[in-house]
Motif scaffolding. Structure first.
Motif, PDB file in Angstrom:
ATOM      1  N   ILE A   1       0.959   5.102 -13.896  1.00 29.96           N
ATOM      2  CA  ILE A   1       1.932   4.393 -13.216  1.00 29.96           C
ATOM      3  C   ILE A   1       2.348   3.186 -13.825  1.00 29.96           C
ATOM      4  N   ILE A   2       1.466   2.401 -14.232  1.00 26.71           N
ATOM      5  CA  ILE A   2       1.711   1.251 -15.003  1.00 26.71           C
ATOM      6  C   ILE A   2       2.360   1.661 -16.282  1.00 26.71           C
ATOM      7  N   GLY A   3       1.522   2.502 -16.964  1.00 28.79           N
ATOM      8  CA  GLY A   3       2.354   2.770 -18.280  1.00 28.79           C
ATOM      9  C   GLY A   3       3.659   3.359 -18.230  1.00 28.79           C
ATOM     10  N   TYR A   4       4.100   4.227 -17.101  1.00 25.80           N
ATOM     11  CA  TYR A   4       5.538   4.645 -17.095  1.00 25.80           C
ATOM     12  C   TYR A   4       6.424   3.447 -16.794  1.00 25.80           C
ATOM     13  N   ALA A   5       5.986   2.301 -16.106  1.00 26.61           N
ATOM     14  CA  ALA A   5       6.750   1.402 -15.881  1.00 26.61           C
ATOM     15  C   ALA A   5       7.051   0.353 -17.133  1.00 26.61           C
ATOM     16  N   VAL A   6       6.034   0.407 -17.921  1.00 30.19           N
ATOM     17  CA  VAL A   6       6.145  -0.100 -19.274  1.00 30.19           C
ATOM     18  C   VAL A   6       7.218   0.345 -20.243  1.00 30.19           C
TER      19      VAL A   6
ATOM     20  N   ARG B   1       0.804  -1.285  -0.079  1.00 27.73           N
ATOM     21  CA  ARG B   1      -0.080   0.182   0.019  1.00 27.73           C
ATOM     22  C   ARG B   1       0.685   1.213  -0.187  1.00 27.73           C
ATOM     23  N   SER B   2       2.190   1.231  -0.067  1.00 23.07           N
ATOM     24  CA  SER B   2       2.958   2.497   0.005  1.00 23.07           C
ATOM     25  C   SER B   2       4.113   2.486  -1.148  1.00 23.07           C
ATOM     26  N   PHE B   3       4.188   3.531  -1.629  1.00 21.59           N
ATOM     27  CA  PHE B   3       5.262   3.935  -2.565  1.00 21.59           C
ATOM     28  C   PHE B   3       6.534   4.368  -1.978  1.00 21.59           C
ATOM     29  N   ALA B   4       6.319   4.549  -0.684  1.00 19.63           N
ATOM     30  CA  ALA B   4       7.622   5.380  -0.037  1.00 19.63           C
ATOM     31  C   ALA B   4       8.953   4.745  -0.352  1.00 19.63           C
ATOM     32  N   SER B   5       9.147   3.409  -0.116  1.00 19.89           N
ATOM     33  CA  SER B   5      10.440   2.814  -0.472  1.00 19.89           C
ATOM     34  C   SER B   5      10.824   3.055  -2.040  1.00 19.89           C
ATOM     35  N   ILE B   6       9.888   2.752  -2.771  1.00 23.85           N
ATOM     36  CA  ILE B   6      10.141   2.820  -4.172  1.00 23.85           C
ATOM     37  C   ILE B   6      10.485   4.458  -4.539  1.00 23.85           C
ATOM     38  N   ASN B   7       9.866   5.312  -3.731  1.00 23.42           N
ATOM     39  CA  ASN B   7      10.154   6.862  -4.172  1.00 23.42           C
ATOM     40  C   ASN B   7      11.569   7.064  -3.616  1.00 23.42           C
ATOM     41  N   ASP B   8      11.940   6.656  -2.658  1.00 21.60           N
ATOM     42  CA  ASP B   8      13.304   6.684  -2.046  1.00 21.60           C
ATOM     43  C   ASP B   8      14.350   6.142  -3.107  1.00 21.60           C
TER      44      ASP B   8
ATOM     45  N   GLU C   1      19.141  -1.235 -13.253  1.00 18.55           N
ATOM     46  CA  GLU C   1      18.375  -2.203 -13.055  1.00 18.55           C
ATOM     47  C   GLU C   1      17.491  -2.127 -11.576  1.00 18.55           C
ATOM     48  N   ILE C   2      18.355  -1.579 -10.754  1.00 16.03           N
ATOM     49  CA  ILE C   2      17.394  -1.326  -9.546  1.00 16.03           C
ATOM     50  C   ILE C   2      16.268  -0.461  -9.634  1.00 16.03           C
ATOM     51  N   ALA C   3      16.495   0.807 -10.474  1.00 15.58           N
ATOM     52  CA  ALA C   3      15.270   1.789 -10.845  1.00 15.58           C
ATOM     53  C   ALA C   3      14.341   1.204 -11.537  1.00 15.58           C
ATOM     54  N   VAL C   4      14.465   0.361 -12.452  1.00 18.55           N
ATOM     55  CA  VAL C   4      13.734  -0.426 -13.396  1.00 18.55           C
ATOM     56  C   VAL C   4      12.903  -1.186 -12.646  1.00 18.55           C
ATOM     57  N   SER C   5      13.327  -2.077 -11.678  1.00 12.08           N
ATOM     58  CA  SER C   5      12.826  -2.942 -10.836  1.00 12.08           C
ATOM     59  C   SER C   5      11.812  -2.079  -9.845  1.00 12.08           C
ATOM     60  N   ALA C   6      12.412  -1.213  -9.246  1.00  6.78           N
ATOM     61  CA  ALA C   6      11.399  -0.277  -8.483  1.00  6.78           C
ATOM     62  C   ALA C   6      10.253   0.316  -9.259  1.00  6.78           C
ATOM     63  N   MET C   7      10.477   0.709 -10.211  1.00  9.65           N
ATOM     64  CA  MET C   7       9.122   1.106 -11.342  1.00  9.65           C
ATOM     65  C   MET C   7       8.113  -0.149 -11.364  1.00  9.65           C
TER      66      MET C   7
ATOM     67  N   GLY D   1      15.161  10.513 -21.064  1.00  8.92           N
ATOM     68  CA  GLY D   1      15.285   9.129 -20.833  1.00  8.92           C
ATOM     69  C   GLY D   1      14.900   8.411 -19.701  1.00  8.92           C
ATOM     70  N   LEU D   2      15.325   7.609 -18.883  1.00 10.53           N
ATOM     71  CA  LEU D   2      14.902   6.568 -17.888  1.00 10.53           C
ATOM     72  C   LEU D   2      14.699   7.662 -16.538  1.00 10.53           C
ATOM     73  N   ILE D   3      15.531   8.726 -16.496  1.00  9.84           N
ATOM     74  CA  ILE D   3      15.855   9.553 -15.190  1.00  9.84           C
ATOM     75  C   ILE D   3      14.187  10.366 -15.463  1.00  9.84           C
ATOM     76  N   GLY D   4      14.143  10.497 -16.711  1.00 10.68           N
ATOM     77  CA  GLY D   4      12.623  11.548 -16.924  1.00 10.68           C
ATOM     78  C   GLY D   4      11.571  10.541 -16.412  1.00 10.68           C
ATOM     79  N   VAL D   5      11.580   9.299 -16.775  1.00  8.59           N
ATOM     80  CA  VAL D   5      10.507   8.312 -16.539  1.00  8.59           C
ATOM     81  C   VAL D   5      10.240   8.109 -15.153  1.00  8.59           C
ATOM     82  N   ALA D   6      11.447   8.187 -14.374  1.00  7.62           N
ATOM     83  CA  ALA D   6      11.611   7.924 -12.760  1.00  7.62           C
ATOM     84  C   ALA D   6      10.788   9.292 -12.232  1.00  7.62           C
TER      85      ALA D   6
END
Length: 166
Positions: free
Chosen positions: A140-145, A32-39, A53-59, A102-107
């Motif tokens: 959120i799902i779309g950006y992860a894609v 229920r929390s995005f806190a650790s992903i945001n960090d 890899e860690i960033a993509v996994s978090a997304m 790029g990926l930074i913008g998606v993050a």
């Protein structure tokens, strides 16, 4: 199967996230929390392209939370509709908007959406003026894609020119 269009690559990335949702255990707090992903994503953005890899996994974890939250709120994801929506958006935006950062913008974009979702849930509100909470979770799902496609080097494939009906 060879992926040779943006549409196919999008479908593959969406299928990967859907599979991840099926196999990823999450405890009640994490689900229920995005806190650790945001960090994690904040650190990725500040460090500048390290730990991709860690960033993509978090997304992707954020997408799983979005899928599960939508399901819990009686709005299960229609993956065919979502694929169509993502293709329509790609048709409208093209590659350039993602290419700029790029990926930074998606993050950064996915962090904005996670903050919006958390705020709406905290206020127990289904919508802000221009976007429903369902739209926020689908984004959120779309950006992860898109993150997966960038990581898999398939984002820059050409979009199959379908007749997109709005």
């Amino acid at each position: 199967m060879v992926t040779n269009t943006w549409n196919d690559a999008c479908a593959d990335a969406l299928a990967s996230i859907r599979q991840l949702n099926k196999i990823t255990p999450m405890d009640e707090t994490e689900s229920r929390s995005f806190a650790s992903i945001n960090d994690t994503l904040g650190e990725f953005v500040r460090e500048g392209r390290q730990h991709t890899e860690i960033a993509v996994s978090a997304m992707c974890r954020a997408a799983v939370i979005a899928i599960r939250t939508l399901g819990a709120r009686a709005h299960p994801v229609d993956y065919e509709d979502l694929h169509s929506l993502l293709c329509r958006k790609q048709h409208d935006y093209g590659h350039k908007n993602i290419d700029n950062f790029g990926l930074i913008g998606v993050a950064v974009r996915i962090c904005d959406k996670m903050a919006r979702a958390d705020n709406l849930l905290m206020r127990d509100s289904n919508a802000v003026k221009d976007e429903t909470i369902v739209d926020t979770y689908l984004d959120i799902i779309g950006y992860a894609v898109i993150a997966l496609m960038l990581h898999n080097e398939t984002f820059y494939l050409e979009l199959e020119d379908l007749d997109y009906v709005r």
